[in-house]
Design an enzyme around this catalytic site. Structure first.
Site, PDB file in Angstrom:
ATOM      1  N   ASN A 276      32.708  33.264  38.032  1.00  0.00           N
ATOM      2  CA  ASN A 276      33.249  34.309  37.182  1.00  0.00           C
ATOM      3  C   ASN A 276      34.746  34.466  37.414  1.00  0.00           C
ATOM      4  OD1 ASN A 276      34.155  37.230  38.161  1.00  0.00           O
ATOM      5  ND2 ASN A 276      32.722  36.419  39.710  1.00  0.00           N
TER       6      ASN A 276
ATOM      7  N   SER B 142      23.706  37.226  42.311  1.00  0.00           N
ATOM      8  CA  SER B 142      23.497  36.024  41.503  1.00  0.00           C
ATOM      9  C   SER B 142      22.021  35.652  41.383  1.00  0.00           C
ATOM     10  CB  SER B 142      24.291  34.850  42.094  1.00  0.00           C
ATOM     11  OG  SER B 142      25.677  35.128  42.081  1.00  0.00           O
TER      12      SER B 142
ATOM     13  N   ASN C 253      32.648  37.961  49.748  1.00  0.00           N
ATOM     14  CA  ASN C 253      32.865  37.931  48.313  1.00  0.00           C
ATOM     15  C   ASN C 253      32.658  36.503  47.797  1.00  0.00           C
ATOM     16  OD1 ASN C 253      33.774  38.696  45.684  1.00  0.00           O
ATOM     17  ND2 ASN C 253      35.217  40.149  46.596  1.00  0.00           N
ATOM     18  N   THR C 254      33.091  36.229  46.575  1.00  0.00           N
ATOM     19  CA  THR C 254      32.974  34.891  46.005  1.00  0.00           C
ATOM     20  C   THR C 254      34.001  33.941  46.636  1.00  0.00           C
ATOM     21  OG1 THR C 254      34.484  35.473  44.214  1.00  0.00           O
ATOM     22  CG2 THR C 254      32.129  35.783  43.824  1.00  0.00           C
TER      23      THR C 254
ATOM     24  N   ALA D 159      28.308  44.747  44.198  1.00  0.00           N
ATOM     25  CA  ALA D 159      29.223  45.136  43.124  1.00  0.00           C
ATOM     26  C   ALA D 159      29.387  43.986  42.135  1.00  0.00           C
ATOM     27  CB  ALA D 159      30.582  45.514  43.706  1.00  0.00           C
ATOM     28  N   GLY D 160      29.663  44.348  40.884  1.00  0.00           N
ATOM     29  CA  GLY D 160      29.900  43.361  39.853  1.00  0.00           C
ATOM     30  C   GLY D 160      28.917  43.430  38.716  1.00  0.00           C
TER      31      GLY D 160
ATOM     32  N   LYS E  65      35.756  44.634  52.036  1.00  0.00           N
ATOM     33  CA  LYS E  65      35.027  43.430  51.634  1.00  0.00           C
ATOM     34  C   LYS E  65      35.954  42.234  51.742  1.00  0.00           C
ATOM     35  CE  LYS E  65      31.885  41.694  48.073  1.00  0.00           C
ATOM     36  NZ  LYS E  65      31.148  42.055  46.846  1.00  0.00           N
TER      37      LYS E  65
ATOM     38  N   PHE F  29      38.118  42.201  37.053  1.00  0.00           N
ATOM     39  CA  PHE F  29      37.975  43.656  37.238  1.00  0.00           C
ATOM     40  C   PHE F  29      37.999  44.402  35.904  1.00  0.00           C
ATOM     41  CE2 PHE F  29      40.010  43.813  41.794  1.00  0.00           C
ATOM     42  CZ  PHE F  29      38.886  43.199  42.316  1.00  0.00           C
TER      43      PHE F  29
ATOM     44  N   SER G 120      38.655  39.584  45.863  1.00  0.00           N
ATOM     45  CA  SER G 120      38.368  38.889  44.610  1.00  0.00           C
ATOM     46  C   SER G 120      39.461  37.862  44.339  1.00  0.00           C
ATOM     47  CB  SER G 120      38.304  39.877  43.443  1.00  0.00           C
ATOM     48  OG  SER G 120      38.277  39.181  42.212  1.00  0.00           O
TER      49      SER G 120
ATOM     50  N   ASN H  13      40.225  36.818  41.405  1.00  0.00           N
ATOM     51  CA  ASN H  13      40.557  36.879  39.989  1.00  0.00           C
ATOM     52  C   ASN H  13      41.653  37.869  39.624  1.00  0.00           C
ATOM     53  OD1 ASN H  13      38.528  34.941  39.354  1.00  0.00           O
ATOM     54  ND2 ASN H  13      36.999  36.544  39.589  1.00  0.00           N
ATOM     55  N   THR H  14      42.240  38.532  40.610  1.00  0.00           N
ATOM     56  CA  THR H  14      43.406  39.386  40.394  1.00  0.00           C
ATOM     57  C   THR H  14      44.565  38.768  41.161  1.00  0.00           C
ATOM     58  OG1 THR H  14      42.097  41.407  40.090  1.00  0.00           O
ATOM     59  CG2 THR H  14      44.401  41.674  40.735  1.00  0.00           C
TER      60      THR H  14
END
Length: 366
Positions: free
Chosen positions: A116, A327, A251-252, A67-68, A222, A120, A183, A185-186
């Site tokens: 990144n 990536s 994930n990252t 995903a992404g 995930k 989302f 993630s 980033n949220t």
């Protein structure tokens, strides 16, 4: 040829703009009558020995796109054309959102990595569901996973309802569903990985999927590589207890250790999730831990730092039923899957395995 193109063109472009340009050409090639078929013949040769069954799905091979890359499900056929055995779209949220301000995607070329903080950015579950519903279904339709996450403006207390809304819209169009709670980033999202929050969330998503479809849609969660080992164990135990179908790991990462890029460059980029080669070691560790803890009762999808056929093979023999990448696709280009598939075929035969399933987890038995 791609490496020359990358160094002369893409490397000099803003990474997000380069992504959109490359993705446009992939979609365009797939839409031209005859051209998509020709590209598929060249880039996506299929070895029947690599066929595998996982999550109750028949797959042409074990390697999917994570995903992404395709957040809104707009280029599934083009990505399948390049040789990915399945495509996971998203992350899709309950409501549309633009994501974080740009710049929000960065390359660390020396590390073959990305950072990144996209946040989302997507068109929302209603629009993505409508797009998936309009897709024609044929025998060549690729397997599609749908990764769902929390809308940023939704409070943590209302997260379950937000995930349920996306599930009710998307489950009937997905070959499998992924609950993304990892993630970085949220804000507050990773708090949902705590089993006290994760258990009720997954329970309600499972119920929503079941009432939205007439068949069982596999459900996975995930997780992040930054979880402590005991938390990885706790998630594994919870997944087994709830009857989850699988776990995607990982994930990252928010970590920045061991990078070759200058510290000043990394510091200037700031926050975000790191993906690519630096995740290789930790992602493999988490895979081995999950496999030992679940004893084969769940499908394990390994992702993080997979660049070569050898990387993918090491995940498979360590217990991954499926693998994913993203990536390395940016650095390797459109012939990446062709090379990976050929390498996996060679390793399968060299190991004396008749099928891919025989190879899964074989390292611990040898």
């Amino acid at each position: 040829m791609y490496k020359t193109l990358f160094n002369l063109v893409f490397r000099k472009m803003d990474p997000e703009k380069a992504h959109h340009l490359a993705f446009f050409w992939i979609r365009l090639a797939a839409s031209v009558p005859g051209l998509g078929v020709l590209v598929r013949l060249v880039l996506a040769p299929r070895d029947r020995a690599l066929r595998t069954t996982a999550l109750g799905l028949d797959l042409p091979g074990p390697f999917g796109l994570a995903a992404g890359f395709d957040k809104d499900g707009i280029g599934i056929d083009g990505l399948s054309m390049l040789g990915f055995d399945f495509v996971e779209i998203g992350t899709v949220t309950g409501e549309p959102q633009s994501g974080n301000p740009a710049p929000r995607l960065f390359r660390l070329v020396e590390d073959r990595a990305l950072i990144n903080r996209m946040g989302f950015n997507n068109q929302g579950s209603a629009r993505v569901a409508a797009r998936l519903a309009a897709r024609p279904h044929t025998t060549s339709t690729p397997v599609i996973g749908v990764n769902i996450g929390k809308t940023k403006v939704v409070e943590e207390a209302d997260a379950v309802a937000d995930y349920v809304k996306s599930t009710e819209r998307l489950a009937r169009h997905a070959d499998y569903l992924v609950v993304n709670v990892s993630s970085p980033n949220t804000p507050g999202l990773r708090n949902l990985q705590a089993v006290s929050h994760l258990g009720p969330l997954l329970h309600e998503v499972r119920k929503a999927a079941d009432r939205s479809t007439s068949h069982h849609v596999p459900l996975l969660v995930k997780i992040a590589p930054d979880l402590a080992d005991e938390d990885v164990d706790a998630v594994a135990d919870l997944a087994v207890e709830l009857g989850l179908d699988g776990i995607i790991a990982t994930n990252t990462t928010i970590g920045r250790g061991g990078l070759r890029a200058p510290a000043a460059q990394v510091e200037a980029i700031g926050m975000g999730g790191l993906s690519g080669a630096p995740l290789k070691e930790r992602s493999l560790e988490v895979l081995k831990r999950l496999r030992a803890r679940t004893e084969g009762r769940l499908t394990i999808v390994s992702v993080g730092g997979i660049e070569t056929a050898e990387d993918a093979w090491q995940r498979i023999i360590a217990g991954a039923d499926l693998v994913q990448g993203y990536s390395a696709f940016i650095y390797e280009g459109p012939f990446w899957m062709r090379r990976v598939h050929r390498g996996l075929s060679a390793r399968l035969r060299a190991g004396g395995f008749r099928t891919l399933a025989e190879a899964v987890g074989s390292a611990k038995e040898s």
